[in-house]
Write a protein that holds these residues in place. Sequence first.
Motif, PDB file in Angstrom:
ATOM      1  N   TYR A 175       0.861  -1.179   0.000  1.00  0.00           N
ATOM      2  CA  TYR A 175       0.000   0.000   0.000  1.00  0.00           C
ATOM      3  C   TYR A 175       0.894   1.225   0.000  1.00  0.00           C
ATOM      4  CZ  TYR A 175      -3.094   3.605   1.967  1.00  0.00           C
ATOM      5  OH  TYR A 175      -3.807   4.764   2.185  1.00  0.00           O
ATOM      6  N   SER A 176       0.488   2.265  -0.720  1.00  0.00           N
ATOM      7  CA  SER A 176       1.264   3.503  -0.692  1.00  0.00           C
ATOM      8  C   SER A 176       0.347   4.709  -0.775  1.00  0.00           C
ATOM      9  CB  SER A 176       2.285   3.539  -1.829  1.00  0.00           C
ATOM     10  OG  SER A 176       1.646   3.532  -3.080  1.00  0.00           O
ATOM     11  N   PHE A 177       0.832   5.830  -0.244  1.00  0.00           N
ATOM     12  CA  PHE A 177       0.096   7.083  -0.378  1.00  0.00           C
ATOM     13  C   PHE A 177       1.032   8.272  -0.361  1.00  0.00           C
ATOM     14  CE2 PHE A 177      -0.910   7.080   4.454  1.00  0.00           C
ATOM     15  CZ  PHE A 177      -0.019   8.090   4.759  1.00  0.00           C
ATOM     16  N   VAL A 178       0.471   9.415  -0.786  1.00  0.00           N
ATOM     17  CA  VAL A 178       1.108  10.719  -0.656  1.00  0.00           C
ATOM     18  C   VAL A 178       0.126  11.565   0.125  1.00  0.00           C
ATOM     19  CG1 VAL A 178       1.962  12.763  -1.848  1.00  0.00           C
ATOM     20  CG2 VAL A 178       2.291  10.517  -2.873  1.00  0.00           C
ATOM     21  N   ALA A 179       0.615  12.246   1.166  1.00  0.00           N
ATOM     22  CA  ALA A 179      -0.247  13.087   1.984  1.00  0.00           C
ATOM     23  C   ALA A 179       0.370  14.469   2.133  1.00  0.00           C
ATOM     24  CB  ALA A 179      -0.442  12.459   3.364  1.00  0.00           C
ATOM     25  N   LYS A 180      -0.476  15.439   2.369  1.00  0.00           N
ATOM     26  CA  LYS A 180      -0.043  16.790   2.736  1.00  0.00           C
ATOM     27  C   LYS A 180      -0.523  16.969   4.161  1.00  0.00           C
ATOM     28  CE  LYS A 180       1.264  21.133   2.124  1.00  0.00           C
ATOM     29  NZ  LYS A 180       2.652  21.495   2.160  1.00  0.00           N
ATOM     30  N   GLY A 181       0.420  17.066   5.096  1.00  0.00           N
ATOM     31  CA  GLY A 181       0.021  17.081   6.504  1.00  0.00           C
ATOM     32  C   GLY A 181      -0.611  15.739   6.837  1.00  0.00           C
TER      33      GLY A 181
ATOM     34  N   VAL B  87      -3.709  14.901   5.481  1.00  0.00           N
ATOM     35  CA  VAL B  87      -4.718  14.627   4.451  1.00  0.00           C
ATOM     36  C   VAL B  87      -4.082  13.792   3.345  1.00  0.00           C
ATOM     37  CG1 VAL B  87      -6.268  15.642   2.734  1.00  0.00           C
ATOM     38  CG2 VAL B  87      -5.944  16.776   4.935  1.00  0.00           C
ATOM     39  N   VAL B  88      -4.600  12.587   3.141  1.00  0.00           N
ATOM     40  CA  VAL B  88      -4.096  11.713   2.087  1.00  0.00           C
ATOM     41  C   VAL B  88      -4.577  12.255   0.751  1.00  0.00           C
ATOM     42  CG1 VAL B  88      -4.152   9.383   1.131  1.00  0.00           C
ATOM     43  CG2 VAL B  88      -4.020   9.714   3.608  1.00  0.00           C
ATOM     44  N   LEU B  89      -3.617  12.528  -0.142  1.00  0.00           N
ATOM     45  CA  LEU B  89      -3.931  13.112  -1.446  1.00  0.00           C
ATOM     46  C   LEU B  89      -4.103  12.059  -2.533  1.00  0.00           C
ATOM     47  CD1 LEU B  89      -1.309  16.015  -1.370  1.00  0.00           C
ATOM     48  CD2 LEU B  89      -3.743  16.150  -0.823  1.00  0.00           C
ATOM     49  N   ALA B  90      -3.295  11.019  -2.487  1.00  0.00           N
ATOM     50  CA  ALA B  90      -3.364   9.951  -3.482  1.00  0.00           C
ATOM     51  C   ALA B  90      -2.906   8.661  -2.821  1.00  0.00           C
ATOM     52  CB  ALA B  90      -2.470  10.279  -4.678  1.00  0.00           C
ATOM     53  N   GLU B  91      -3.521   7.549  -3.226  1.00  0.00           N
ATOM     54  CA  GLU B  91      -3.151   6.264  -2.639  1.00  0.00           C
ATOM     55  C   GLU B  91      -3.358   5.150  -3.651  1.00  0.00           C
ATOM     56  OE1 GLU B  91      -5.663   5.376   0.734  1.00  0.00           O
ATOM     57  OE2 GLU B  91      -7.465   5.860  -0.378  1.00  0.00           O
TER      58      GLU B  91
ATOM     59  N   ASN C  25       6.652   2.536   6.137  1.00  0.00           N
ATOM     60  CA  ASN C  25       7.832   3.354   5.869  1.00  0.00           C
ATOM     61  C   ASN C  25       7.393   4.737   5.410  1.00  0.00           C
ATOM     62  OD1 ASN C  25       9.961   1.034   5.926  1.00  0.00           O
ATOM     63  ND2 ASN C  25       8.270   0.300   4.688  1.00  0.00           N
ATOM     64  N   PHE C  26       7.821   5.769   6.134  1.00  0.00           N
ATOM     65  CA  PHE C  26       7.435   7.146   5.849  1.00  0.00           C
ATOM     66  C   PHE C  26       8.655   7.958   5.431  1.00  0.00           C
ATOM     67  CE2 PHE C  26       4.267   5.611   8.800  1.00  0.00           C
ATOM     68  CZ  PHE C  26       3.083   6.177   8.353  1.00  0.00           C
ATOM     69  N   LEU C  27       8.466   8.797   4.421  1.00  0.00           N
ATOM     70  CA  LEU C  27       9.473   9.755   3.981  1.00  0.00           C
ATOM     71  C   LEU C  27       8.810  11.123   3.999  1.00  0.00           C
ATOM     72  CD1 LEU C  27      12.282  10.347   2.711  1.00  0.00           C
ATOM     73  CD2 LEU C  27      11.214   9.957   0.487  1.00  0.00           C
ATOM     74  N   LEU C  28       9.343  12.046   4.805  1.00  0.00           N
ATOM     75  CA  LEU C  28       8.783  13.391   4.918  1.00  0.00           C
ATOM     76  C   LEU C  28       9.635  14.358   4.126  1.00  0.00           C
ATOM     77  CD1 LEU C  28       7.979  11.738   7.530  1.00  0.00           C
ATOM     78  CD2 LEU C  28       7.589  13.942   8.569  1.00  0.00           C
ATOM     79  N   ASP C  29       8.964  15.233   3.364  1.00  0.00           N
ATOM     80  CA  ASP C  29       9.695  16.197   2.547  1.00  0.00           C
ATOM     81  C   ASP C  29       8.819  17.419   2.305  1.00  0.00           C
ATOM     82  OD1 ASP C  29      12.098  16.744   0.747  1.00  0.00           O
ATOM     83  OD2 ASP C  29      10.436  16.996  -0.651  1.00  0.00           O
ATOM     84  N   ASP C  30       9.219  18.537   2.860  1.00  0.00           N
ATOM     85  CA  ASP C  30       8.582  19.823   2.574  1.00  0.00           C
ATOM     86  C   ASP C  30       7.073  19.822   2.836  1.00  0.00           C
ATOM     87  OD1 ASP C  30       8.987  22.442   1.912  1.00  0.00           O
ATOM     88  OD2 ASP C  30       8.797  22.130  -0.255  1.00  0.00           O
ATOM     89  N   GLY C  31       6.657  19.231   3.945  1.00  0.00           N
ATOM     90  CA  GLY C  31       5.242  19.202   4.303  1.00  0.00           C
ATOM     91  C   GLY C  31       4.466  18.047   3.700  1.00  0.00           C
ATOM     92  N   PHE C  32       5.097  17.300   2.802  1.00  0.00           N
ATOM     93  CA  PHE C  32       4.446  16.141   2.197  1.00  0.00           C
ATOM     94  C   PHE C  32       4.974  14.879   2.854  1.00  0.00           C
ATOM     95  CE2 PHE C  32       3.946  19.372  -0.993  1.00  0.00           C
ATOM     96  CZ  PHE C  32       2.643  19.176  -1.412  1.00  0.00           C
ATOM     97  N   VAL C  33       4.110  13.863   2.925  1.00  0.00           N
ATOM     98  CA  VAL C  33       4.475  12.584   3.513  1.00  0.00           C
ATOM     99  C   VAL C  33       4.248  11.508   2.460  1.00  0.00           C
ATOM    100  CG1 VAL C  33       4.045  10.952   5.375  1.00  0.00           C
ATOM    101  CG2 VAL C  33       3.737  13.397   5.788  1.00  0.00           C
ATOM    102  N   PHE C  34       5.272  10.716   2.219  1.00  0.00           N
ATOM    103  CA  PHE C  34       5.200   9.609   1.268  1.00  0.00           C
ATOM    104  C   PHE C  34       5.292   8.330   2.092  1.00  0.00           C
ATOM    105  CE2 PHE C  34       7.090  13.298  -0.636  1.00  0.00           C
ATOM    106  CZ  PHE C  34       6.401  13.434  -1.830  1.00  0.00           C
ATOM    107  N   LEU C  35       4.382   7.397   1.860  1.00  0.00           N
ATOM    108  CA  LEU C  35       4.347   6.164   2.647  1.00  0.00           C
ATOM    109  C   LEU C  35       4.292   4.960   1.737  1.00  0.00           C
ATOM    110  CD1 LEU C  35       3.130   4.474   5.416  1.00  0.00           C
ATOM    111  CD2 LEU C  35       1.275   4.425   3.778  1.00  0.00           C
TER     112      LEU C  35
END
Length: 167
Positions: A8-14, A16-20, A56-66
């Motif tokens: 499973y993967s997603f991109v979030a801003k803060g 709020v999940v933006l895409a998964e 596994n989380f990667l944080l970058d410039d307010g975005f979170v990639f999981l």
Amino acid sequence: MSPKGLIYSFVAKGTVVLAEHTPYSGNFSTIAVQCLQKLPSNSSKYTYSCDGHTFNFLLDDGFVFLVVADESMGRSIPFVFLDRVKEDFKKCYSDRLKSDSLHPLADADEEDDLFEDRFSIAYNLDREFGPKLKEQMDYCMSHPEEMNKLSKLRAQITEVKGIMMDN
């Protein structure tokens, strides 16, 4: 049989999940969002383990990639995947992220209306970027030897950077 590989993967801003994307059913998204809300802010990479899976989380410039992965994959391949997703995301949205609009991901040509809130923006991004998450997951799963090589190369680069900084 439990799912193997990248699950499973997603991109979030803060928070709020933006895409998964996930090809499996399960409570991965629920657990991932709970972890997302508890992420400490003092580092850019985190891994949580739960029931034979790593979150596994990667944080970058307010975005979170999981990415949720089977524990047998280790940590290096999931983080190579996350780096690839981050690069794709920035390529797709870097112009919108740098602009001074009201919302960094809102479409510039759309008129303001009552429904143009953060959740509709997230829904639009899920339709746009969700397939890219699937594409990256499929690629990483079908090219494990390349992901291992990239992981080793990144580890060597990190080691060299550390040595250079020490000198």
